[in-house]
Design a protein around this motif. Structure first.
Motif, PDB file in Angstrom:
ATOM      1  N   ALA A  46       0.786  -1.207   0.131  1.00 30.78           N
ATOM      2  CA  ALA A  46       0.143   0.118  -0.007  1.00 30.78           C
ATOM      3  C   ALA A  46       0.937   1.105   0.050  1.00 30.78           C
ATOM      4  O   ALA A  46       1.781   1.447   0.767  1.00 30.78           O
ATOM      5  CB  ALA A  46      -0.914   0.038   1.338  1.00 30.78           C
ATOM      6  N   THR A  47       0.476   2.205  -0.598  1.00 29.33           N
ATOM      7  CA  THR A  47       1.152   3.527  -0.795  1.00 29.33           C
ATOM      8  C   THR A  47       0.411   4.542  -0.215  1.00 29.33           C
ATOM      9  O   THR A  47      -0.714   4.450   0.255  1.00 29.33           O
ATOM     10  CB  THR A  47       1.288   3.773  -2.343  1.00 29.33           C
ATOM     11  N   ARG A 104      -6.907   6.999  -0.130  1.00 29.01           N
ATOM     12  CA  ARG A 104      -8.098   6.864  -0.926  1.00 29.01           C
ATOM     13  C   ARG A 104      -9.023   5.818  -0.425  1.00 29.01           C
ATOM     14  O   ARG A 104     -10.281   6.067  -0.310  1.00 29.01           O
ATOM     15  CB  ARG A 104      -7.662   6.019  -2.403  1.00 29.01           C
ATOM     16  N   SER A 105      -8.365   5.004   0.495  1.00 23.84           N
ATOM     17  CA  SER A 105      -9.011   3.933   1.217  1.00 23.84           C
ATOM     18  C   SER A 105      -9.931   4.511   2.302  1.00 23.84           C
ATOM     19  O   SER A 105     -10.910   4.352   2.723  1.00 23.84           O
ATOM     20  CB  SER A 105      -8.198   2.780   1.696  1.00 23.84           C
ATOM     21  N   TRP A 106      -8.868   5.373   3.202  1.00 19.57           N
ATOM     22  CA  TRP A 106      -9.594   6.062   4.225  1.00 19.57           C
ATOM     23  C   TRP A 106     -10.945   7.057   4.073  1.00 19.57           C
ATOM     24  O   TRP A 106     -11.885   6.912   4.513  1.00 19.57           O
ATOM     25  CB  TRP A 106      -8.547   7.191   4.961  1.00 19.57           C
ATOM     26  N   THR A 107     -10.476   7.836   2.744  1.00 22.35           N
ATOM     27  CA  THR A 107     -11.702   8.714   2.353  1.00 22.35           C
ATOM     28  C   THR A 107     -12.934   7.805   1.941  1.00 22.35           C
ATOM     29  O   THR A 107     -14.075   8.120   2.321  1.00 22.35           O
ATOM     30  CB  THR A 107     -11.195   9.258   1.041  1.00 22.35           C
ATOM     31  N   TYR A 108     -12.837   6.596   1.228  1.00 23.81           N
ATOM     32  CA  TYR A 108     -13.834   5.788   1.043  1.00 23.81           C
ATOM     33  C   TYR A 108     -14.407   5.335   1.979  1.00 23.81           C
ATOM     34  O   TYR A 108     -15.815   5.381   2.088  1.00 23.81           O
ATOM     35  CB  TYR A 108     -13.322   4.610   0.038  1.00 23.81           C
ATOM     36  N   ALA A 109     -13.824   4.972   3.092  1.00 26.35           N
ATOM     37  CA  ALA A 109     -14.509   4.291   4.193  1.00 26.35           C
ATOM     38  C   ALA A 109     -15.183   5.507   5.000  1.00 26.35           C
ATOM     39  O   ALA A 109     -16.249   4.966   5.603  1.00 26.35           O
ATOM     40  CB  ALA A 109     -13.280   3.673   5.020  1.00 26.35           C
ATOM     41  N   LEU A 110     -14.595   6.549   4.982  1.00 31.55           N
ATOM     42  CA  LEU A 110     -15.327   7.681   5.771  1.00 31.55           C
ATOM     43  C   LEU A 110     -16.726   8.169   5.041  1.00 31.55           C
ATOM     44  O   LEU A 110     -17.565   8.443   5.774  1.00 31.55           O
ATOM     45  CB  LEU A 110     -14.307   8.727   6.043  1.00 31.55           C
ATOM     46  N   ARG A 111     -16.753   7.970   3.818  1.00 28.77           N
ATOM     47  CA  ARG A 111     -18.020   8.390   3.200  1.00 28.77           C
ATOM     48  C   ARG A 111     -19.073   7.205   3.306  1.00 28.77           C
ATOM     49  O   ARG A 111     -19.979   7.549   3.093  1.00 28.77           O
ATOM     50  CB  ARG A 111     -17.599   8.363   1.600  1.00 28.77           C
ATOM     51  N   PRO A 149     -12.964  -0.042   0.806  1.00 28.60           N
ATOM     52  CA  PRO A 149     -13.031  -0.219  -0.768  1.00 28.60           C
ATOM     53  C   PRO A 149     -13.435  -1.679  -0.965  1.00 28.60           C
ATOM     54  O   PRO A 149     -13.134  -2.509  -0.504  1.00 28.60           O
ATOM     55  CB  PRO A 149     -11.707  -0.125  -1.287  1.00 28.60           C
ATOM     56  N   PRO A 150     -14.352  -1.850  -2.227  1.00 22.45           N
ATOM     57  CA  PRO A 150     -14.851  -2.945  -2.540  1.00 22.45           C
ATOM     58  C   PRO A 150     -13.744  -4.244  -2.696  1.00 22.45           C
ATOM     59  O   PRO A 150     -12.813  -4.041  -3.411  1.00 22.45           O
ATOM     60  CB  PRO A 150     -15.592  -2.882  -3.570  1.00 22.45           C
ATOM     61  N   GLY A 151     -13.888  -5.408  -2.373  1.00 22.36           N
ATOM     62  CA  GLY A 151     -13.149  -6.453  -2.457  1.00 22.36           C
ATOM     63  C   GLY A 151     -11.725  -6.330  -1.338  1.00 22.36           C
ATOM     64  O   GLY A 151     -11.129  -7.371  -1.251  1.00 22.36           O
ATOM     65  N   ALA A 152     -11.762  -5.526  -0.531  1.00 17.12           N
ATOM     66  CA  ALA A 152     -10.441  -5.325   0.136  1.00 17.12           C
ATOM     67  C   ALA A 152     -10.564  -6.393   1.411  1.00 17.12           C
ATOM     68  O   ALA A 152      -9.455  -6.751   1.816  1.00 17.12           O
ATOM     69  CB  ALA A 152     -10.370  -3.683   0.788  1.00 17.12           C
ATOM     70  N   ARG A 200      -6.654  -6.729   2.239  1.00 17.28           N
ATOM     71  CA  ARG A 200      -5.982  -5.571   1.926  1.00 17.28           C
ATOM     72  C   ARG A 200      -6.533  -4.389   2.810  1.00 17.28           C
ATOM     73  O   ARG A 200      -6.564  -3.253   2.285  1.00 17.28           O
ATOM     74  CB  ARG A 200      -6.133  -5.310   0.440  1.00 17.28           C
ATOM     75  N   VAL A 201      -6.939  -4.625   3.873  1.00 13.19           N
ATOM     76  CA  VAL A 201      -7.521  -3.662   4.936  1.00 13.19           C
ATOM     77  C   VAL A 201      -6.340  -3.148   5.737  1.00 13.19           C
ATOM     78  O   VAL A 201      -6.027  -3.753   6.516  1.00 13.19           O
ATOM     79  CB  VAL A 201      -8.828  -4.049   5.565  1.00 13.19           C
ATOM     80  N   ASP A 202      -5.810  -1.898   5.429  1.00 16.47           N
ATOM     81  CA  ASP A 202      -4.800  -1.326   6.328  1.00 16.47           C
ATOM     82  C   ASP A 202      -5.519  -0.898   7.599  1.00 16.47           C
ATOM     83  O   ASP A 202      -6.643  -0.834   7.932  1.00 16.47           O
ATOM     84  CB  ASP A 202      -4.238   0.071   5.827  1.00 16.47           C
TER      85      ASP A 202
END
Length: 340
Positions: free
Chosen positions: A4-5, A11-18, A23-26, A31-33
């Motif tokens: 993960a970069t 991007r993942s944090w933003t998606y989760a907060l929204r 993110p789908p499939g994570a 792949r969940v940080d």
């Protein structure tokens, strides 16, 4: 596995907060940080509801003699941590009691913290202890500064939060969960934060706390309408279960209208500045939500809809987000005008 970069994590944090989801499939791909994991587990996407309650209190308090910015910040942090603790405790209790299962909405609209494997029960329990300990430390500081009323506000909020799902009261199962939210997100959060910041409180503050408390209640009403098919067979008698779906939808719309009425009353009685009337700009959003609330939910979620089977809760949240933001804007304008 691709490392993960910082950009991908953001991007993942933003998606989760929204969306309250990774993110789908994570989850399936492992792949969940850590940041995304705790945003989802704590349900951080709904924490803005509590922050807005704190902002309402702050903007009402800012010109009051005795106002203390540090104590205000501590109080807002305290109610936000209390919301996190409540989310974690509800998930732990509902999992332990068997209420949350793989087929119950809690595990359908977002990964369930325990059932999905994001965390273990032990980790969830440790998180609950840590968050409550931090909240207790804040309470001690505020109580030393402002006295026993701060403790009364905090204890009342804690009791109602625990009693929402836990025995012996189990307010959610008795049609009292919705009034619980009105009291907690209205008078307790706004009133408690205001008192922490100023050392005083009066009827005007309690009146001014009610409109936003009603908005928060509409989200829970929507969520419980969505869950009627799941709750009713389990004997979970939320207010929408008691009312029936059609009457519950009409009641929720009535609460949305009551928000605007109460803001008007608060302005007329001097509990809010006239600028708070800017909330009327959210009425077009209400008019978009209104016809969808009048109809049964669709059979299938719209493309890309992230929180299915929640439907009415999402519609209510769309209205709350704009109406709450406009309320804060109006109160901010009201706070700035005296400085000019």
């Amino acid at each position: 596995m691709t490392e993960a970069t910082p950009h991908s994590r953001l991007r993942s944090w933003t998606y989760a907060l929204r969306t309250t989801n990774p993110p789908p499939g994570a989850v399936e791909a492992g792949r969940v940080d850590a940041g995304t994991r705790w945003i989802v587990v704590s349900r951080a996407a709904v924490l803005p509801m509590t922050v807005v309650s704190g902002l309402v209190a702050a903007l009402l308090a800012v010109h009051v003699p005795g106002f203390d910015l540090l104590l205000l910040v501590l109080a807002v942090a305290g109610i936000t941590l209390a919301h996190v603790a409540n989310n974690l405790m509800n998930d732990l209790y509902d999992t332990t009691s068997g209420s949350d299962t793989a087929t119950y909405p809690r595990a359908l609209y977002a990964p369930h913290p325990v059932l999905s494997g994001l965390v273990t029960k032990r980790t969830l329990l440790v998180a609950i202890v840590v968050v409550n300990a931090a909240d207790l430390a804040i309470l001690v500081v505020l109580a030393i500064a402002r006295g026993w009323p701060v403790v009364a506000f905090a204890v009342a909020g804690f009791v109602l939060s625990v009693a929402y799902t836990a025995p012996p009261l189990r307010l959610k199962k008795r049609g009292l969960g919705e009034p619980d939210v009105l009291v907690v997100w209205g008078p307790l959060m706004v009133g408690g934060t205001y008192f922490s910041a100023t050392g005083t409180i009066g009827w005007a503050v309690l009146l001014a706390s009610l409109p936003y408390g009603l908005l928060c209640t509409t989200v829970l009403m929507g969520k419980h309408i969505d869950k009627i098919p799941f709750d009713e067979p389990l004997g979970i008698r939320t207010l929408p279960v008691l009312l029936g779906e059609r009457r519950a939808r009409a009641t929720t719309l009535g609460l949305m209208v009551a928000f605007y009425v109460l803001v008007g009353v608060a302005v007329l009685l001097g509990a809010m500045p006239w600028a708070a009337l800017v909330v009327v700009l959210a009425i077009p959003r209400l008019l978009k939500v209104w016809p969808r609330f009048r109809r049964p939910p669709p059979d299938e979620p719209p493309p890309g809809f992230p929180v299915w089977p929640l439907w009415y809760a999402a519609l209510a949240w769309v209205h709350v987000r704009q109406a709450g933001a406009l309320l804060v804007l109006g109160l901010a304008v009201g706070a700035i005008i005296p400085l000019l």
